[in-house]
Design a protein around this motif. Structure first.
Motif, PDB file in Angstrom:
ATOM      1  N   MET A 146     -36.632 -10.469  81.775  1.00  0.00           N
ATOM      2  CA  MET A 146     -36.397  -9.396  80.822  1.00  0.00           C
ATOM      3  C   MET A 146     -37.754  -8.882  80.334  1.00  0.00           C
ATOM      4  O   MET A 146     -38.656  -9.657  80.051  1.00  0.00           O
ATOM      5  N   ALA A 147     -37.891  -7.592  80.214  1.00  0.00           N
ATOM      6  CA  ALA A 147     -39.156  -6.953  79.835  1.00  0.00           C
ATOM      7  C   ALA A 147     -39.402  -7.048  78.326  1.00  0.00           C
ATOM      8  O   ALA A 147     -38.505  -7.342  77.540  1.00  0.00           O
ATOM      9  N   LEU A 148     -40.632  -6.782  77.967  1.00  0.00           N
ATOM     10  CA  LEU A 148     -41.054  -6.747  76.568  1.00  0.00           C
ATOM     11  C   LEU A 148     -40.222  -5.704  75.819  1.00  0.00           C
ATOM     12  O   LEU A 148     -40.038  -4.580  76.298  1.00  0.00           O
ATOM     13  N   PRO A 150     -39.109 -11.790  75.440  1.00  0.00           N
ATOM     14  CA  PRO A 150     -38.137 -12.831  75.780  1.00  0.00           C
ATOM     15  C   PRO A 150     -38.597 -13.726  76.929  1.00  0.00           C
ATOM     16  O   PRO A 150     -38.044 -14.794  77.145  1.00  0.00           O
ATOM     17  N   ALA A 151     -39.637 -13.300  77.658  1.00  0.00           N
ATOM     18  CA  ALA A 151     -40.103 -14.061  78.816  1.00  0.00           C
ATOM     19  C   ALA A 151     -41.417 -14.787  78.556  1.00  0.00           C
ATOM     20  O   ALA A 151     -42.102 -15.175  79.494  1.00  0.00           O
ATOM     21  N   ALA A 152     -41.779 -14.976  77.288  1.00  0.00           N
ATOM     22  CA  ALA A 152     -43.017 -15.705  76.982  1.00  0.00           C
ATOM     23  C   ALA A 152     -42.926 -17.102  77.584  1.00  0.00           C
ATOM     24  O   ALA A 152     -41.839 -17.662  77.699  1.00  0.00           O
ATOM     25  N   PRO A 206     -31.907  -3.944  67.152  1.00  0.00           N
ATOM     26  CA  PRO A 206     -30.734  -4.006  68.039  1.00  0.00           C
ATOM     27  C   PRO A 206     -30.729  -5.322  68.816  1.00  0.00           C
ATOM     28  O   PRO A 206     -31.788  -5.847  69.169  1.00  0.00           O
ATOM     29  N   ASP A 207     -29.549  -5.848  69.089  1.00  0.00           N
ATOM     30  CA  ASP A 207     -29.431  -7.125  69.797  1.00  0.00           C
ATOM     31  C   ASP A 207     -30.006  -7.040  71.212  1.00  0.00           C
ATOM     32  O   ASP A 207     -30.680  -7.952  71.673  1.00  0.00           O
ATOM     33  N   GLU A 208     -29.755  -5.958  71.924  1.00  0.00           N
ATOM     34  CA  GLU A 208     -30.319  -5.733  73.260  1.00  0.00           C
ATOM     35  C   GLU A 208     -30.009  -6.862  74.234  1.00  0.00           C
ATOM     36  O   GLU A 208     -30.775  -7.090  75.179  1.00  0.00           O
TER      37      GLU A 208
END
Length: 182
Positions: free
Chosen positions: A1-3, A43-45, A177-179
């Motif tokens: 998932m992107a930043l 989310p991808a840290a 937003p939850d996204e």
């Protein structure tokens, strides 16, 4: 998932102030909105999701006066709101010296209803540990964080020889937003 990046067009950041003192009956609690900020979620840290936020300390605007948690629209005249905003910028947050309010996460843990995010909050030139409890709420992620102003070297606003003042603790509310975050 992107930043993921959120600003005032998709997210909210509000501050609630509460009055106290002998003359507090003639004053109002306030709802303020931060109008310039950026919240970033990675989310991808590598270790865990990472969250950061930067807020322009001079961008707080008066939305409305409040009483018992209810808005009192139209009670404050526009010149009074402008004066309050200038006082917050100049005297309370000292935005000329400390223009950015910053939060950077160190830990993010899932909870049953959302997340617990531990990190460092820098406000008015002072950095302290802070914990955000984030909950899912109708398509958004929301948090409410009490801030004890003296912990950050902030002297709460006082008037009329201290007979009217803002309580030491304010409440910061933020939503994004939850996204589809996990």
């Amino acid at each position: 998932m992107a930043l993921l990046t959120f600003g005032p067009d998709r997210a909210t950041c509000e501050v609630l102030t509460f009055k106290e003192g002998l003359l507090s009956a003639v004053a109002h609690d306030l709802l303020l909105r931060v109008t310039a900020f950026q919240i970033t979620v990675d989310p991808a840290a590598p270790a865990a999701p990472a969250v950061s936020a930067e807020l322009d300390a001079s961008s707080l605007r008066v939305v409305t006066a409040m009483r018992d948690g209810r808005p009192l629209h139209g009670v404050l005249r526009p010149p009074d709101a402008k004066e309050i905003e200038a006082t917050i910028t100049r005297e309370v947050l000292r935005a000329n010296r400390f223009p950015v309010i910053r939060f950077v996460s160190a830990t993010v843990a899932r909870t049953g209803a959302g997340y617990e995010i531990g990190g460092r909050l820098t406000l008015a030139g002072t950095t302290r540990e802070a914990t955000l409890r984030v909950r899912r709420d109708t398509g958004q992620l929301a948090t409410e964080v009490p801030i004890h102003q003296p912990d950050y070297g902030i002297r709460p606003y006082r008037a009329m020889l201290g007979t009217l003042r803002v309580k030491e603790q304010v409440l910061v509310r933020a939503t994004i937003p939850d996204e589809g975050l996990p």
